[in-house]
Design an enzyme around this catalytic site. Structure first.
Site, PDB file in Angstrom:
ATOM      1  N   GLY A 169      64.192   1.231 -14.020  1.00 20.96           N
ATOM      2  CA  GLY A 169      64.848   0.221 -13.244  1.00 20.96           C
ATOM      3  C   GLY A 169      65.942   0.430 -12.217  1.00 20.96           C
TER       4      GLY A 169
ATOM      5  N   GLU B  74      62.973   6.382 -17.836  1.00 19.03           N
ATOM      6  CA  GLU B  74      61.559   6.143 -17.104  1.00 19.03           C
ATOM      7  C   GLU B  74      61.650   5.364 -15.679  1.00 19.03           C
ATOM      8  OE1 GLU B  74      60.217   2.897 -19.655  1.00 19.03           O
ATOM      9  OE2 GLU B  74      59.399   4.232 -21.243  1.00 19.03           O
ATOM     10  N   PRO B  75      62.461   6.154 -14.800  1.00 15.89           N
ATOM     11  CA  PRO B  75      62.546   5.567 -13.438  1.00 15.89           C
ATOM     12  C   PRO B  75      61.096   5.818 -12.696  1.00 15.89           C
ATOM     13  CG  PRO B  75      63.170   7.868 -13.498  1.00 15.89           C
ATOM     14  CD  PRO B  75      62.980   7.702 -14.834  1.00 15.89           C
ATOM     15  N   GLY B  76      61.056   4.641 -11.959  1.00 15.46           N
ATOM     16  CA  GLY B  76      59.854   4.643 -10.902  1.00 15.46           C
ATOM     17  C   GLY B  76      60.183   4.431  -9.424  1.00 15.46           C
TER      18      GLY B  76
ATOM     19  N   ARG C 273      55.014  -6.520  -1.294  1.00 15.17           N
ATOM     20  CA  ARG C 273      56.356  -6.711  -1.698  1.00 15.17           C
ATOM     21  C   ARG C 273      57.073  -8.188  -0.986  1.00 15.17           C
ATOM     22  NH1 ARG C 273      60.354  -4.028  -1.805  1.00 15.17           N
ATOM     23  NH2 ARG C 273      61.200  -4.495  -3.749  1.00 15.17           N
TER      24      ARG C 273
ATOM     25  N   TYR D 117      57.401 -11.102  -3.252  1.00 18.65           N
ATOM     26  CA  TYR D 117      59.073 -10.819  -3.929  1.00 18.65           C
ATOM     27  C   TYR D 117      60.109 -11.329  -2.996  1.00 18.65           C
ATOM     28  CZ  TYR D 117      57.249  -7.529  -7.174  1.00 18.65           C
ATOM     29  OH  TYR D 117      56.328  -6.501  -7.924  1.00 18.65           O
TER      30      TYR D 117
ATOM     31  N   CYS E 135      45.076 -13.860   6.623  1.00 12.19           N
ATOM     32  CA  CYS E 135      44.975 -15.295   6.842  1.00 12.19           C
ATOM     33  C   CYS E 135      45.897 -16.032   5.636  1.00 12.19           C
ATOM     34  CB  CYS E 135      43.563 -15.701   6.733  1.00 12.19           C
ATOM     35  SG  CYS E 135      42.963 -14.986   8.190  1.00 12.19           S
ATOM     36  N   GLU E 136      47.208 -15.818   5.664  1.00 11.08           N
ATOM     37  CA  GLU E 136      48.055 -16.267   4.827  1.00 11.08           C
ATOM     38  C   GLU E 136      49.325 -16.455   5.732  1.00 11.08           C
ATOM     39  OE1 GLU E 136      47.740 -16.881   1.526  1.00 11.08           O
ATOM     40  OE2 GLU E 136      45.864 -16.225   1.038  1.00 11.08           O
TER      41      GLU E 136
HETATM   42  C1  PLP Z   1      58.007  -0.738 -14.491  1.00 13.09           C
HETATM   43  C2  PLP Z   1      58.464   0.147 -15.562  1.00 13.09           C
HETATM   44  C3  PLP Z   1      59.418   1.067 -15.198  1.00 13.09           C
HETATM   45  C4  PLP Z   1      59.779   1.474 -13.961  1.00 13.09           C
HETATM   46  O1  PLP Z   1      60.595   0.415 -13.229  1.00 13.09           O
HETATM   47  P1  PLP Z   1      61.257   0.804 -11.852  1.00 13.09           P
HETATM   48  O2  PLP Z   1      62.092  -0.172 -11.621  1.00 13.09           O
HETATM   49  O3  PLP Z   1      60.151   1.348 -10.953  1.00 13.09           O
HETATM   50  O4  PLP Z   1      62.030   1.969 -12.268  1.00 13.09           O
HETATM   51  C5  PLP Z   1      59.915   1.615 -16.528  1.00 13.09           C
HETATM   52  N1  PLP Z   1      59.669   1.410 -17.593  1.00 13.09           N
HETATM   53  C6  PLP Z   1      58.682   0.150 -17.894  1.00 13.09           C
HETATM   54  C7  PLP Z   1      58.410  -0.084 -19.350  1.00 13.09           C
HETATM   55  C8  PLP Z   1      58.198  -0.566 -16.592  1.00 13.09           C
HETATM   56  O5  PLP Z   1      57.110  -1.534 -17.172  1.00 13.09           O
END
Ligand code: PLP
Length: 412
Positions: free
Chosen positions: A230, A265-267, A304, A308, A334-335
């Site tokens: 997150g 769990e960073p993405g 995005r 969002y 076409c949106e």
């Molecule tokens: C999407 C997700 C993440 C990663 O979120 P980011 O905002 O990209 O860091 C981590 N854990 C879980 C369970 C998720 O669904």
């Protein structure tokens, strides 16, 4: 901006065409290493959220840094394994895992499942029993905090579909014998995405710590706490991605004394700012009341802004001394929602000019679709003045490969 990791972007666009995703290897490595070093001394691991960007080259790069994966589908399991991420560094999240996906993950021997409901726990028990294996699992708690981010990426309120209440989690631990083939020994949470302020993170961590202490007092020993992802990134001026050390300091403080394994769990934080989407200006349209910059990239390439209302900085690769004009930056789909920016002040652009849409490394290519029968864009990685193609541009035959005419009729 003219170059990324030493690669001339105009020359790159010339060679590989547009729209083109470009990911900076050094930028990804810098984030990965900053987080690793902030975690030093803890029994902690990083499980990268594959959904942010599942390109296997990028996963392989992270695997080389010792990073694992947080997956949310059987497809992501296969991607992670194919990229060389060891199964024992993979955790499986998500509110609806099918029996087939659970079986595949059990057979691969992943580290643990993050469970979000009682029926899912029952299903995991049944599948583990059927396959004769023991599954390790964490309960995803919903700490009911306001992550103060966009509603569509907020996941930690009681009314969201994610996780279970702390009380319910506690009841699961108390009834552990009901699931003899599931080793329930962890807590998990993930309160939302694009968190720029650590206050909600601290609040959620405090609730997590409370749950852990209550469970310990009731005699349940936890071997894993997964604090989710997150962390936010800079999409526009004035925003600042939280520093790894500050984030980890919050974790260290809240979970001091915990003697099991910690997972993060960073993405987005690892990859978003490392990527740009290169696009060419198709034309400038002087509308009745607005001036439109029509790009060859569209919402199907980068969703995005449409989904969002997200802001992405847009940098034309032109002489920044040009006069500035206000543009609505749009794609050809076409949106009306196919809009990257409204009333954006940019140096004057002409047909054929290139623009870089910044912050496109996460939730860009991974959310791309074929809407309007547009092929998926190509992706490259750049490093030290060189580039490597990591996904070739989809061609028409690949786009329609699974389709066929209705010639073979049969009964169900
Ligand atoms: C999407 C997700 C993440 C990663 O979120 P980011 O905002 O990209 O860091 C981590 N854990 C879980 C369970 C998720 O669904």
């Amino acid at each position: 901006m003219r170059t990324l990791a030493g690669v001339d972007l105009a020359a790159l666009a010339q060679r590989e065409g547009t729209p083109l995703y470009v990911y900076s290897t050094p930028a990804i490595l810098a984030r990965a290493r900053a987080l690793q070093s902030a975690l030093a001394g803890l029994d902690a691991g990083i499980c990268y959220a594959v959904k942010a960007n599942g390109n296997r080259a990028l996963l392989a790069l992270l695997a080389g840094e010792g990073i694992g994966a947080d997956i949310v589908s059987g497809g992501e399991l296969r991607r992670a394994l194919a990229a060389g991420i060891p199964a024992d560094r993979i955790v499986f999240s998500g509110v609806g895992k099918s029996a087939g996906e659970i079986d595949a993950a059990l057979q691969a021997g992943i580290a643990r499942f993050n469970l979000e409901s009682r029926p899912e726990l029952d299903l995991l028990q049944a599948r583990a029993r059927a396959l004769g294996v023991c599954a390790h699992a964490s309960v995803r708690i919903n700490p009911d905090v306001d992550a103060r981010t966009h509603a569509k990426i907020s996941t930690g309120r009681a009314e969201n579909k994610f996780g279970v209440s702390i009380a319910e989690a506690h009841a699961w631990f108390d009834a552990g014998a009901t699931w003899p083939d599931v080793h329930l020994d962890g807590l998990h949470m993930h309160i939302g995405s694009q968190l720029l302020d650590l206050a909600p993170v601290r609040e959620a961590l405090a609730r997590m710590a409370g749950a852990w202490r209550d469970l310990a007092a009731a005699g349940h020993r936890l071997s894993c706490i997964d604090v989710g992802g997150g962390l936010g990134v800079r999409y526009r001026e004035g925003e600042h991605a939280p520093a790894a050390v500050d984030y980890v300091a919050a974790i260290r403080e809240a979970l001091a004394g915990f003697d099991g394994r910690l997972l993060v769990e960073p993405g987005r934080w690892l990859v978003a700012e490392a990527g740009v989407l290169l696009s060419r200006v198709l034309l400038v349209k002087e509308g009745a009341s607005r001036r439109f910059l029509v790009l060859d990239a569209a919402m199907n390439d980068l969703l995005r802004p449409s989904l969002y209302d997200a802001w992405h900085d847009i940098v034309p690769l032109v002489d920044s001394g040009r006069e500035r004009l206000a543009y609505d930056v749009v794609g050809p789909v076409c949106e009306t929602g196919d809009t990257f920016a409204i009333d954006r002040s940019l140096p004057r652009c002409e047909a054929g000019d290139l623009v870089a849409i910044l912050g496109a490394g996460a939730y860009g290519a991974s959310m791309a679709s074929n809407y309007n029968s547009r092929p998926l864009p190509a992706e490259v990685m750049v490093d030290g003045g060189r580039y490597a193609l990591v996904r070739r541009r989809q061609d028409f035959d690949a786009m329609i490969a699974g389709e066929c005419f209705a010639t073979d009729w049969t009964t169900a």
